[in-house]
Design an enzyme around this catalytic site. Structure first.
Site, PDB file in Angstrom:
ATOM      1  N   HIS A  64      40.552  35.025  47.379  1.00  0.00           N
ATOM      2  CA  HIS A  64      41.410  36.182  47.659  1.00  0.00           C
ATOM      3  C   HIS A  64      42.363  35.852  48.820  1.00  0.00           C
ATOM      4  O   HIS A  64      43.550  36.145  48.754  1.00  0.00           O
ATOM      5  CB  HIS A  64      40.561  37.393  48.094  1.00  0.00           C
ATOM      6  CG  HIS A  64      39.698  38.001  47.018  1.00  0.00           C
ATOM      7  ND1 HIS A  64      38.347  38.200  47.189  1.00  0.00           N
ATOM      8  CD2 HIS A  64      39.998  38.470  45.784  1.00  0.00           C
ATOM      9  CE1 HIS A  64      37.855  38.787  46.096  1.00  0.00           C
ATOM     10  NE2 HIS A  64      38.823  38.950  45.228  1.00  0.00           N
ATOM     11  N   ARG A 103      42.418  33.014  37.416  1.00  0.00           N
ATOM     12  CA  ARG A 103      41.575  31.827  37.576  1.00  0.00           C
ATOM     13  C   ARG A 103      41.412  31.090  36.251  1.00  0.00           C
ATOM     14  O   ARG A 103      41.908  30.012  36.052  1.00  0.00           O
ATOM     15  CB  ARG A 103      40.185  32.207  38.117  1.00  0.00           C
ATOM     16  CG  ARG A 103      40.180  32.614  39.562  1.00  0.00           C
ATOM     17  CD  ARG A 103      38.968  33.405  39.915  1.00  0.00           C
ATOM     18  NE  ARG A 103      38.986  34.676  39.206  1.00  0.00           N
ATOM     19  CZ  ARG A 103      38.107  35.660  39.395  1.00  0.00           C
ATOM     20  NH1 ARG A 103      37.131  35.495  40.253  1.00  0.00           N
ATOM     21  NH2 ARG A 103      38.204  36.786  38.739  1.00  0.00           N
ATOM     22  N   LYS A 132      30.383  48.851  39.847  1.00  0.00           N
ATOM     23  CA  LYS A 132      28.995  48.434  39.644  1.00  0.00           C
ATOM     24  C   LYS A 132      28.309  48.083  40.969  1.00  0.00           C
ATOM     25  O   LYS A 132      28.435  46.966  41.437  1.00  0.00           O
ATOM     26  CB  LYS A 132      28.959  47.211  38.690  1.00  0.00           C
ATOM     27  CG  LYS A 132      30.350  46.777  38.150  1.00  0.00           C
ATOM     28  CD  LYS A 132      31.107  45.750  38.992  1.00  0.00           C
ATOM     29  CE  LYS A 132      32.599  45.685  38.698  1.00  0.00           C
ATOM     30  NZ  LYS A 132      33.452  44.745  39.321  1.00  0.00           N
ATOM     31  N   SER A 187      33.655  37.022  43.927  1.00  0.00           N
ATOM     32  CA  SER A 187      32.765  37.752  44.840  1.00  0.00           C
ATOM     33  C   SER A 187      31.342  37.779  44.273  1.00  0.00           C
ATOM     34  O   SER A 187      30.365  37.657  45.023  1.00  0.00           O
ATOM     35  CB  SER A 187      33.255  39.185  45.029  1.00  0.00           C
ATOM     36  OG  SER A 187      34.556  39.206  45.529  1.00  0.00           O
TER      37      SER A 187
HETATM   38  P1  ADP Z   1      38.722  43.398  40.438  1.00  0.00           P
HETATM   39  O1  ADP Z   1      37.394  44.128  40.291  1.00  0.00           O
HETATM   40  O2  ADP Z   1      39.899  44.316  40.470  1.00  0.00           O
HETATM   41  O3  ADP Z   1      38.897  42.255  39.481  1.00  0.00           O
HETATM   42  P2  ADP Z   1      38.316  41.390  42.495  1.00  0.00           P
HETATM   43  O4  ADP Z   1      38.078  41.591  43.948  1.00  0.00           O
HETATM   44  O5  ADP Z   1      37.242  40.733  41.709  1.00  0.00           O
HETATM   45  O6  ADP Z   1      38.661  42.834  41.921  1.00  0.00           O
HETATM   46  O7  ADP Z   1      39.650  40.573  42.269  1.00  0.00           O
HETATM   47  C1  ADP Z   1      40.889  41.045  42.735  1.00  0.00           C
HETATM   48  C2  ADP Z   1      41.981  40.117  42.239  1.00  0.00           C
HETATM   49  O8  ADP Z   1      41.832  38.832  42.829  1.00  0.00           O
HETATM   50  C3  ADP Z   1      41.950  39.866  40.712  1.00  0.00           C
HETATM   51  O9  ADP Z   1      43.276  39.761  40.247  1.00  0.00           O
HETATM   52  C4  ADP Z   1      41.243  38.548  40.594  1.00  0.00           C
HETATM   53  O10 ADP Z   1      41.604  37.863  39.409  1.00  0.00           O
HETATM   54  C5  ADP Z   1      41.765  37.832  41.834  1.00  0.00           C
HETATM   55  N1  ADP Z   1      40.860  36.772  42.285  1.00  0.00           N
HETATM   56  C6  ADP Z   1      39.541  36.870  42.557  1.00  0.00           C
HETATM   57  N2  ADP Z   1      39.026  35.672  42.939  1.00  0.00           N
HETATM   58  C7  ADP Z   1      40.066  34.794  42.889  1.00  0.00           C
HETATM   59  C8  ADP Z   1      40.198  33.379  43.135  1.00  0.00           C
HETATM   60  N3  ADP Z   1      39.148  32.626  43.462  1.00  0.00           N
HETATM   61  N4  ADP Z   1      41.424  32.815  42.972  1.00  0.00           N
HETATM   62  C9  ADP Z   1      42.478  33.583  42.583  1.00  0.00           C
HETATM   63  N5  ADP Z   1      42.426  34.909  42.324  1.00  0.00           N
HETATM   64  C10 ADP Z   1      41.246  35.503  42.471  1.00  0.00           C
END
Ligand code: ADP
Length: 161
Positions: A16, A89, A40, A127
């Site tokens: 992130h 990703r 969740k 995460s």
């Molecule tokens: P959500 O539940 O909205 O997917 P996340 O916190 O999991 O929330 O992810 C927020 C954004 O960050 C999403 O667009 C996700 O694809 C992106 N993201 C998460 N991890 C990575 C990573 N390692 N590299 C690039 N983008 C990421």
């Protein structure tokens, strides 16, 4: 131009942070927004996640942190943001993200979803993965900022039975 970067950030990872850092060089202001929509079983409360993101991005002058409830496009409109950032990703992200981008386009024609490709070293990182490793006592300090690793380890340390 203002961009919003919405997500769960439970917790924020180096993946992130990489997206936030790179996008902060492309836009005048980037607002990282934590979704308040029920998810969740989050490990951290929305307020805890906002505080974690603030600490993680304090060196980036044009990055702000907020939270929102409801439709992302409504939040974007309120802020007059024209860009909704998402990270990509793997191929499986693409399917879900494209559907979401198309859905949002039907809700507001003015807001563009912009995808940033993950940096190669963070392509596997999420995460959930961080929490999965920490739950079993594995090291996570190469996946999240140091203060986040401490927060996560503290959570699982306290919850261990
Ligand atoms: P959500 O539940 O909205 O997917 P996340 O916190 O999991 O929330 O992810 C927020 C954004 O960050 C999403 O667009 C996700 O694809 C992106 N993201 C998460 N991890 C990575 C990573 N390692 N590299 C690039 N983008 C990421």
């Amino acid at each position: 131009m203002v961009a919003i970067y919405p997500g769960s950030f439970d917790p924020i990872t180096l993946g992130h942070l990489d997206i936030i850092t790179r996008s902060s060089k492309l836009y005048d202001k980037v607002v990282v927004v934590v979704s308040r929509n029920p998810t969740k079983n989050p490990l951290f409360t929305v307020d805890e996640r906002m505080a974690q993101i603030r600490k993680t991005t304090q060196h980036l002058e044009n990055v702000e942190v907020d939270s929102f409830n409801g439709l992302t496009v409504n939040y974007a409109k309120k802020l007059r943001a024209k860009v909704l950032l998402r990270g990509l990703r793997v191929l499986s992200d693409f399917e879900k993200e494209l559907q979401m981008a198309h859905t949002n386009k039907t809700l507001s024609d003015e807001i563009e979803t912009v995808f940033l490709a993950t940096s190669t070293e963070y392509g596997f990182l999420s995460s959930s993965l961080v929490k999965e490793i920490a739950k079993f006592g594995g090291p996570i300090d190469h996946l999240v900022p140091e203060h986040i690793a401490l927060d996560v380890e503290r959570c699982y340390g306290q919850n261990l039975v």
